[in-house]
Design a protein around this motif. Structure first.
Motif, PDB file in Angstrom:
ATOM      1  N   LEU A 189    -104.248  41.302   9.272  1.00 37.81           N
ATOM      2  CA  LEU A 189    -103.293  41.809  10.258  1.00 37.81           C
ATOM      3  C   LEU A 189    -104.002  42.430  11.451  1.00 37.81           C
ATOM      4  O   LEU A 189    -103.540  42.305  12.591  1.00 37.81           O
ATOM      5  CB  LEU A 189    -102.371  42.841   9.603  1.00 37.81           C
ATOM      6  N   LEU A 190    -105.138  43.091  11.220  1.00 39.54           N
ATOM      7  CA  LEU A 190    -105.914  43.637  12.335  1.00 39.54           C
ATOM      8  C   LEU A 190    -106.440  42.519  13.231  1.00 39.54           C
ATOM      9  O   LEU A 190    -106.544  42.685  14.457  1.00 39.54           O
ATOM     10  CB  LEU A 190    -107.083  44.479  11.809  1.00 39.54           C
ATOM     11  N   LYS A 191    -106.758  41.390  12.639  1.00 34.39           N
ATOM     12  CA  LYS A 191    -107.212  40.241  13.422  1.00 34.39           C
ATOM     13  C   LYS A 191    -106.099  39.741  14.335  1.00 34.39           C
ATOM     14  O   LYS A 191    -106.338  39.384  15.498  1.00 34.39           O
ATOM     15  CB  LYS A 191    -107.674  39.116  12.484  1.00 34.39           C
ATOM     16  N   PHE A 234     -94.944  39.953   9.463  1.00 40.63           N
ATOM     17  CA  PHE A 234     -95.482  40.083  10.819  1.00 40.63           C
ATOM     18  C   PHE A 234     -95.990  38.743  11.357  1.00 40.63           C
ATOM     19  O   PHE A 234     -95.925  38.493  12.561  1.00 40.63           O
ATOM     20  CB  PHE A 234     -96.601  41.122  10.857  1.00 40.63           C
ATOM     21  N   ASN A 235     -96.464  37.888  10.472  1.00 41.90           N
ATOM     22  CA  ASN A 235     -96.966  36.588  10.912  1.00 41.90           C
ATOM     23  C   ASN A 235     -95.844  35.717  11.475  1.00 41.90           C
ATOM     24  O   ASN A 235     -96.068  34.897  12.370  1.00 41.90           O
ATOM     25  CB  ASN A 235     -97.658  35.869   9.759  1.00 41.90           C
ATOM     26  N   PRO A 294     -98.656  43.994   0.371  1.00 45.10           N
ATOM     27  CA  PRO A 294     -99.523  43.504   1.451  1.00 45.10           C
ATOM     28  C   PRO A 294     -99.240  42.058   1.833  1.00 45.10           C
ATOM     29  O   PRO A 294     -99.275  41.704   3.019  1.00 45.10           O
ATOM     30  CB  PRO A 294    -100.937  43.672   0.890  1.00 45.10           C
ATOM     31  N   ALA A 295     -98.946  41.217   0.836  1.00 41.18           N
ATOM     32  CA  ALA A 295     -98.634  39.820   1.126  1.00 41.18           C
ATOM     33  C   ALA A 295     -97.350  39.704   1.940  1.00 41.18           C
ATOM     34  O   ALA A 295     -97.252  38.917   2.892  1.00 41.18           O
ATOM     35  CB  ALA A 295     -98.515  39.024  -0.172  1.00 41.18           C
ATOM     36  N   LEU A 296     -96.354  40.512   1.584  1.00 43.11           N
ATOM     37  CA  LEU A 296     -95.077  40.495   2.290  1.00 43.11           C
ATOM     38  C   LEU A 296     -95.231  41.056   3.702  1.00 43.11           C
ATOM     39  O   LEU A 296     -94.597  40.567   4.645  1.00 43.11           O
ATOM     40  CB  LEU A 296     -94.049  41.294   1.497  1.00 43.11           C
ATOM     41  N   CYS A 297     -96.081  42.079   3.850  1.00 41.64           N
ATOM     42  CA  CYS A 297     -96.366  42.619   5.192  1.00 41.64           C
ATOM     43  C   CYS A 297     -96.947  41.544   6.092  1.00 41.64           C
ATOM     44  O   CYS A 297     -96.521  41.376   7.248  1.00 41.64           O
ATOM     45  CB  CYS A 297     -97.343  43.793   5.096  1.00 41.64           C
ATOM     46  N   PHE A 298     -97.909  40.811   5.569  1.00 42.17           N
ATOM     47  CA  PHE A 298     -98.552  39.768   6.373  1.00 42.17           C
ATOM     48  C   PHE A 298     -97.571  38.661   6.728  1.00 42.17           C
ATOM     49  O   PHE A 298     -97.483  38.237   7.885  1.00 42.17           O
ATOM     50  CB  PHE A 298     -99.744  39.167   5.620  1.00 42.17           C
ATOM     51  N   ARG A 307     -94.269  32.996  15.516  1.00 41.13           N
ATOM     52  CA  ARG A 307     -93.741  31.638  15.489  1.00 41.13           C
ATOM     53  C   ARG A 307     -92.346  31.590  16.093  1.00 41.13           C
ATOM     54  O   ARG A 307     -91.694  32.614  16.255  1.00 41.13           O
ATOM     55  CB  ARG A 307     -93.692  31.117  14.051  1.00 41.13           C
ATOM     56  N   ASP A 308     -91.893  30.369  16.407  1.00 35.89           N
ATOM     57  CA  ASP A 308     -90.556  30.200  16.977  1.00 35.89           C
ATOM     58  C   ASP A 308     -89.515  29.940  15.897  1.00 35.89           C
ATOM     59  O   ASP A 308     -88.436  29.446  16.171  1.00 35.89           O
ATOM     60  CB  ASP A 308     -90.550  29.055  17.999  1.00 35.89           C
ATOM     61  N   ARG A 309     -89.838  30.299  14.665  1.00 33.06           N
ATOM     62  CA  ARG A 309     -88.899  30.118  13.560  1.00 33.06           C
ATOM     63  C   ARG A 309     -89.152  31.199  12.521  1.00 33.06           C
ATOM     64  O   ARG A 309     -90.207  31.829  12.498  1.00 33.06           O
ATOM     65  CB  ARG A 309     -89.077  28.743  12.911  1.00 33.06           C
ATOM     66  N   LEU A 310     -88.153  31.409  11.673  1.00 34.20           N
ATOM     67  CA  LEU A 310     -88.316  32.347  10.571  1.00 34.20           C
ATOM     68  C   LEU A 310     -89.182  31.718   9.483  1.00 34.20           C
ATOM     69  O   LEU A 310     -89.289  30.495   9.385  1.00 34.20           O
ATOM     70  CB  LEU A 310     -86.947  32.731  10.008  1.00 34.20           C
ATOM     71  N   ALA A 311     -89.806  32.561   8.688  1.00 33.58           N
ATOM     72  CA  ALA A 311     -90.669  32.073   7.620  1.00 33.58           C
ATOM     73  C   ALA A 311     -89.856  31.307   6.577  1.00 33.58           C
ATOM     74  O   ALA A 311     -88.715  31.652   6.279  1.00 33.58           O
ATOM     75  CB  ALA A 311     -91.402  33.240   6.965  1.00 33.58           C
TER      76      ALA A 311
END
Length: 358
Positions: A126-128, A76-77, A69-73, A81-85
């Motif tokens: 993620l629903l938010k 997708f988050n 779940p942490a990796l999913c968030f 953004r205009d950059r990779l995590a």
């Protein structure tokens, strides 16, 4: 004849998807490929645990389950953004994983409660994001925003559903032998891994490969990259500015155009562009940009003899299905029918008449 347990089949399929994804991405291990790899590992552990009874899998599986779940968030988050995590974006999300790893070695009883809260919390988070609409995924190709948004919703819903399924199974194990819970958990896990793996693949393809490096490129090579005082601009002024960029520089012809790229070229924050276009036209950014593309295609259809596929690509559409769908939405007819009917007497470039702000 011996059969292969379903979790192993799912793991193999996810490994094949991962191989193809990394091959297309030139072996760049981003968050989505890492997410698919984690799904594959969890499917393998599920098979080793429930089908073969391999005890070490029971120790590893809760830790990997906490990672998902942490990796999913985080994955997708980064589409917002205009950059990779970066590592700093990911590290705070490792706290539930660390907690579960400690509980596995010291006190297993609260693990189900921690996993329930983790899955439910990230699912609601993620629903938010999904509630903000497709425009929230501003680093996704504008043409793929709806597809990526559906993938986001699918993963979010599966996280929430999984949290309650795990809770029900935990109660079943507590009250009885857990035979029914074991079956439900196996089926739910396989379904979850299959859907989430597919959704991660879709979302990964929706982001242009060079989006993380597009910032300097846009500013170095665009004469319109000057900063616009967006805080003082009204919706119509923002829409007019975007309209000028579209008409003069034909930004819509870029099939990899994203809301973030449009924001950099205009000097206006992505959220403000999205809000202004929504309030001005009553449509989202994807629909407005596609209307520029359809208008361009309309003109080419009646003034050239180019193949429709060529016109589709040169107008900025990446897929035939998206082109046909958007063309039908704007004109009420298919591209081939529009060409055979002769189209309109004159087709102006830019937004079609019904969306014009002038």
């Amino acid at each position: 004849m011996p059969s292969i347990p379903l979790p192993f089949v799912i793991s193999l399929l996810l490994c094949l998807i991962l191989f193809r994804t990394m091959r297309q991405a030139e072996h760049r291990l981003g968050l989505f490929p890492l997410l698919i790899a984690t799904f594959a590992a969890q499917a393998m552990l599920s098979g080793l645990n429930w089908n073969l009874g391999w005890y070490p899998a029971r120790l590893i599986q809760p830790v990997v389950a906490a990672i998902l779940p942490a990796l999913c968030f985080a994955a997708f988050n980064q589409l917002r953004r205009d950059r990779l995590a970066t590592s700093n974006d990911i590290l705070p999300h490792l706290l539930p994983v660390i907690l579960v790893a400690i509980l596995v070695t010291l006190w297993r009883a609260p693990i189900d409660i921690v996993l329930f809260a983790t899955y439910l919390g990230y699912g609601l988070a993620l629903l938010k994001i999904a509630k903000e609409g497709p425009d929230a995924l501003s680093s996704v190709r504008i043409a793929d925003e709806w597809t990526a948004h559906k993938a986001l919703v699918a993963v979010a819903v599966m996280l929430v559903v999984t949290s309650f399924i795990d809770a029900i199974v935990a109660v079943d194990f507590f009250l009885g032998k857990g035979e029914q819970g074991r079956m439900v958990l196996t089926i739910a896990s396989v379904l979850w891994l299959a859907i989430a793996g597919y959704a991660a693949t879709v979302a990964d393809k929706a982001r242009p490969a060079d989006e993380g490096n597009a910032l300097s490129e846009d500013f170095d090579h665009s004469s319109s990259a000057q900063q616009v005082p967006s805080d003082a601009m009204e919706d119509k002024a923002i829409a007019n500015h975007i309209d000028t960029l579209m008409r003069e520089q034909h930004l819509y012809r870029d099939p990899d155009l994203t809301l973030q790229r449009l924001a950099r070229r205009s000097g206006i924050p992505a959220r403000q562009i999205s809000g202004a276009l929504n309030r001005t036209f009553g449509r989202n950014v994807s629909q407005v940009v596609n209307e520029y593309r359809v208008s361009d295609a309309k003109q080419r259809l009646v003034t050239t003899r180019d193949q429709i596929t060529t016109i589709m690509l040169e107008s900025g559409f990446g897929t035939k299905s998206n082109f046909n769908r958007e063309f039908l939405r704007v004109t009420g007819m298919t591209p081939s029918r529009y060409r055979s009917s002769g189209g309109e007497s004159s087709a102006a470039s830019g937004l079609p008449k019904e969306a014009s702000i002038r």
